[in-house]
Design a protein around this motif. Sequence first.
Motif, PDB file in Angstrom:
ATOM      1  N   ALA A  21       2.974  81.257  26.892  1.00 22.32           N
ATOM      2  CA  ALA A  21       4.327  81.484  26.367  1.00 22.32           C
ATOM      3  C   ALA A  21       4.671  80.469  25.277  1.00 22.32           C
ATOM      4  CB  ALA A  21       5.353  81.413  27.493  1.00 22.32           C
ATOM      5  N   LYS A  22       4.203  79.240  25.452  1.00 21.91           N
ATOM      6  CA  LYS A  22       4.489  78.169  24.490  1.00 21.91           C
ATOM      7  C   LYS A  22       3.572  78.199  23.281  1.00 21.91           C
ATOM      8  CE  LYS A  22       5.203  73.584  25.020  1.00 21.91           C
ATOM      9  NZ  LYS A  22       6.510  73.071  24.667  1.00 21.91           N
ATOM     10  N   GLY A  23       2.404  78.831  23.456  1.00 22.81           N
ATOM     11  CA  GLY A  23       1.376  78.757  22.425  1.00 22.81           C
ATOM     12  C   GLY A  23       0.808  77.350  22.390  1.00 22.81           C
TER      13      GLY A  23
ATOM     14  N   ARG B  25       0.454  67.832  16.324  1.00 23.84           N
ATOM     15  CA  ARG B  25       1.623  67.898  15.444  1.00 23.84           C
ATOM     16  C   ARG B  25       2.793  68.374  16.301  1.00 23.84           C
ATOM     17  NH1 ARG B  25       3.645  68.859  10.114  1.00 23.84           N
ATOM     18  NH2 ARG B  25       4.914  70.735  10.095  1.00 23.84           N
ATOM     19  N   HIS B  26       3.947  67.760  16.103  1.00 20.24           N
ATOM     20  CA  HIS B  26       5.044  67.932  17.039  1.00 20.24           C
ATOM     21  C   HIS B  26       6.385  67.959  16.344  1.00 20.24           C
ATOM     22  CE1 HIS B  26       3.465  67.082  21.124  1.00 20.24           C
ATOM     23  NE2 HIS B  26       4.670  67.426  21.499  1.00 20.24           N
ATOM     24  N   TYR B  27       7.342  68.558  16.954  1.00 22.62           N
ATOM     25  CA  TYR B  27       8.758  68.414  16.578  1.00 22.62           C
ATOM     26  C   TYR B  27       9.051  68.790  15.138  1.00 22.62           C
ATOM     27  CZ  TYR B  27       7.807  65.053  20.350  1.00 22.62           C
ATOM     28  OH  TYR B  27       7.351  64.453  21.490  1.00 22.62           O
TER      29      TYR B  27
ATOM     30  N   LEU C 145      16.311  63.856  23.868  1.00 20.41           N
ATOM     31  CA  LEU C 145      14.888  63.535  23.652  1.00 20.41           C
ATOM     32  C   LEU C 145      14.168  63.641  24.989  1.00 20.41           C
ATOM     33  CD1 LEU C 145      14.747  60.278  21.473  1.00 20.41           C
ATOM     34  CD2 LEU C 145      14.560  62.642  20.704  1.00 20.41           C
ATOM     35  N   GLU C 146      12.863  63.938  24.945  1.00 21.15           N
ATOM     36  CA  GLU C 146      12.103  64.065  26.187  1.00 21.15           C
ATOM     37  C   GLU C 146      12.006  62.727  26.923  1.00 21.15           C
ATOM     38  OE1 GLU C 146      10.970  64.434  23.227  1.00 21.15           O
ATOM     39  OE2 GLU C 146      10.362  66.500  22.869  1.00 21.15           O
ATOM     40  N   SER C 147      11.613  62.829  28.204  1.00 22.10           N
ATOM     41  CA  SER C 147      11.527  61.651  29.083  1.00 22.10           C
ATOM     42  C   SER C 147      10.561  60.584  28.570  1.00 22.10           C
ATOM     43  CB  SER C 147      11.056  62.099  30.473  1.00 22.10           C
ATOM     44  OG  SER C 147       9.802  62.747  30.383  1.00 22.10           O
TER      45      SER C 147
ATOM     46  N   PRO D 108       7.083  71.999  30.611  1.00 18.38           N
ATOM     47  CA  PRO D 108       7.094  71.322  29.315  1.00 18.38           C
ATOM     48  C   PRO D 108       8.389  71.683  28.611  1.00 18.38           C
ATOM     49  CG  PRO D 108       5.801  73.313  29.162  1.00 18.38           C
ATOM     50  CD  PRO D 108       6.310  73.241  30.581  1.00 18.38           C
ATOM     51  N   SER D 109       8.640  71.095  27.452  1.00 22.55           N
ATOM     52  CA  SER D 109       9.839  71.448  26.704  1.00 22.55           C
ATOM     53  C   SER D 109       9.780  72.938  26.330  1.00 22.55           C
ATOM     54  CB  SER D 109       9.955  70.573  25.459  1.00 22.55           C
ATOM     55  OG  SER D 109       8.727  70.531  24.769  1.00 22.55           O
ATOM     56  N   ALA D 110      10.981  73.577  26.299  1.00 24.83           N
ATOM     57  CA  ALA D 110      11.041  75.039  26.170  1.00 24.83           C
ATOM     58  C   ALA D 110      11.032  75.514  24.726  1.00 24.83           C
ATOM     59  CB  ALA D 110      12.280  75.557  26.898  1.00 24.83           C
ATOM     60  N   ASN D 111      10.111  74.959  23.922  1.00 20.30           N
ATOM     61  CA  ASN D 111       9.959  75.367  22.529  1.00 20.30           C
ATOM     62  C   ASN D 111       8.562  75.921  22.341  1.00 20.30           C
ATOM     63  OD1 ASN D 111       9.589  72.286  23.003  1.00 20.30           O
ATOM     64  ND2 ASN D 111       8.125  72.799  21.385  1.00 20.30           N
ATOM     65  N   ARG D 112       8.367  76.700  21.286  1.00 23.59           N
ATOM     66  CA  ARG D 112       7.007  77.078  20.897  1.00 23.59           C
ATOM     67  C   ARG D 112       6.307  75.799  20.448  1.00 23.59           C
ATOM     68  NH1 ARG D 112       4.069  81.462  21.573  1.00 23.59           N
ATOM     69  NH2 ARG D 112       3.462  81.631  19.388  1.00 23.59           N
TER      70      ARG D 112
ATOM     71  N   PRO E  44      10.559  71.553  17.115  1.00 22.28           N
ATOM     72  CA  PRO E  44      11.441  70.562  17.754  1.00 22.28           C
ATOM     73  C   PRO E  44      11.897  71.055  19.131  1.00 22.28           C
ATOM     74  CG  PRO E  44      12.115  70.989  15.469  1.00 22.28           C
ATOM     75  CD  PRO E  44      11.086  72.014  15.809  1.00 22.28           C
ATOM     76  N   SER E  45      11.986  70.149  20.106  1.00 19.49           N
ATOM     77  CA  SER E  45      12.393  70.527  21.465  1.00 19.49           C
ATOM     78  C   SER E  45      13.835  71.027  21.459  1.00 19.49           C
ATOM     79  CB  SER E  45      12.284  69.324  22.394  1.00 19.49           C
ATOM     80  OG  SER E  45      10.984  68.799  22.348  1.00 19.49           O
ATOM     81  N   PRO E  46      14.136  72.068  22.250  1.00 15.35           N
ATOM     82  CA  PRO E  46      15.492  72.630  22.234  1.00 15.35           C
ATOM     83  C   PRO E  46      16.494  71.822  23.057  1.00 15.35           C
ATOM     84  CG  PRO E  46      13.999  74.032  23.516  1.00 15.35           C
ATOM     85  CD  PRO E  46      13.198  72.863  23.060  1.00 15.35           C
TER      86      PRO E  46
HETATM   87 MG    MG Z   1       7.218  69.138  24.196  1.00 14.93          MG
END
Ligand code: MG
Length: 349
Positions: free
Chosen positions: A57-59, A236-238, A181-183, A144-148, A152-154
């Motif tokens: 789902a996240k790819g 690569r992130h966010y 921001l994430e934990s 995990p964070s609910a973004n593709r 950027p994390s939602p």
């Molecule tokens: Mg994440």
Amino acid sequence: MKTEVIRIDENNIDMEAIRKAGEILKQGGLVAFPTETVYGLGGDALNESSSAKIYEAKGRPSDNPLIVHITNMEALAGIVSYIPEEAYLLAEKYWPGPLTMIFNKSDAVPLTTTGGLETVAVRMPSHKTAQALIDAAGGYVAAPSANRSGRPSPTVAKYVIEDLEGRVDMIIDGGEVNIGLESTIIDLTGSCPTILRPGFITEAMLKEAIGQIDVDKTIIDNNSGQAPKAPGMKYRHYAPRGNLTIVEGEPEEVIKYINEKIGVLKKDGIKTGVIAADETAGRYLGDEVKSAGKREDEEAAAKHLFRILREFDDDEVQVMFAESFPHRGIGQAVMNRLLKAAGHQVVQV
Ligand code: MG
Ligand code: AMP
């Protein structure tokens, strides 16, 4: 897949809706939900096929491990092979809350959940809706964070819907998250506890609880020549869709540099954006200028950063510039995310 979107108020939790969401997770389905850090994409952490569905789902690359969410210390004992003394000290002070600890895993945790590692990341969130959902799902939710992957994390449900509608069974809208921001992630499996990802729980706060700690060098310095210990940190992130550059230096120099660049870009018809502070936002000529809060307020920057990056995408901004933020306290986490979002593109003026 049809995604059901429901609204749950943390202060007046609809237990019938939670029961339904918990049932989806127990059956191996996926539910996105709010936590105090960012929105999470949840599946049953002890079900091999649920974890596989999360990656899909996240790819997300399947060697990038998931964090297992629990609501009590008894649950921790069920998924780790050993609980070091530091974990009790940290849990006492910071759980429930935005801290993830890494342990050696027990056989109960499938390798799909841990990205093939013999260790497992565990967090006890403080968000009441998240807690109710985890309990309703049987006690262990991988999220995990609910973004593709890469986005950027939602921090609001709108962006979860944008990324995951049609890919998950249910999305719980709980409004804007608190931290943004994430934990913080701390590894307790080595000889010295080591921060793998900075977050709201700062280095100083961790030291206060357990004394000496190390920090993974790759957190801020992209040129340390080491591979990050948290597998996810190598990706690569966010990242927003446009090109982002961080500009560091004396405020007047930074403003001058950015405005000159914007002048040239505007002539070419390119849409520009700036991430600034309240004190300087009025000085920029960008098409979209957004403030992350007062210059000295790192918590505000943490809360607004990901939303601003998403808004630039909504506005179809092509080239962005960001002021730099102080590295102290949670500012370390803000700069860690901002540097990644910019692909470590930094200009000193
Ligand atoms: Mg994440
Ligand atoms: P996210 O859930 O998107 O915030 O990402 C979770 C991150 O936690 C992963 O990308 C990893 O970097 C880190 N992580 C999870 N489990 C482990 C582990 N067992 N060892 C080291 N890092 C981990």
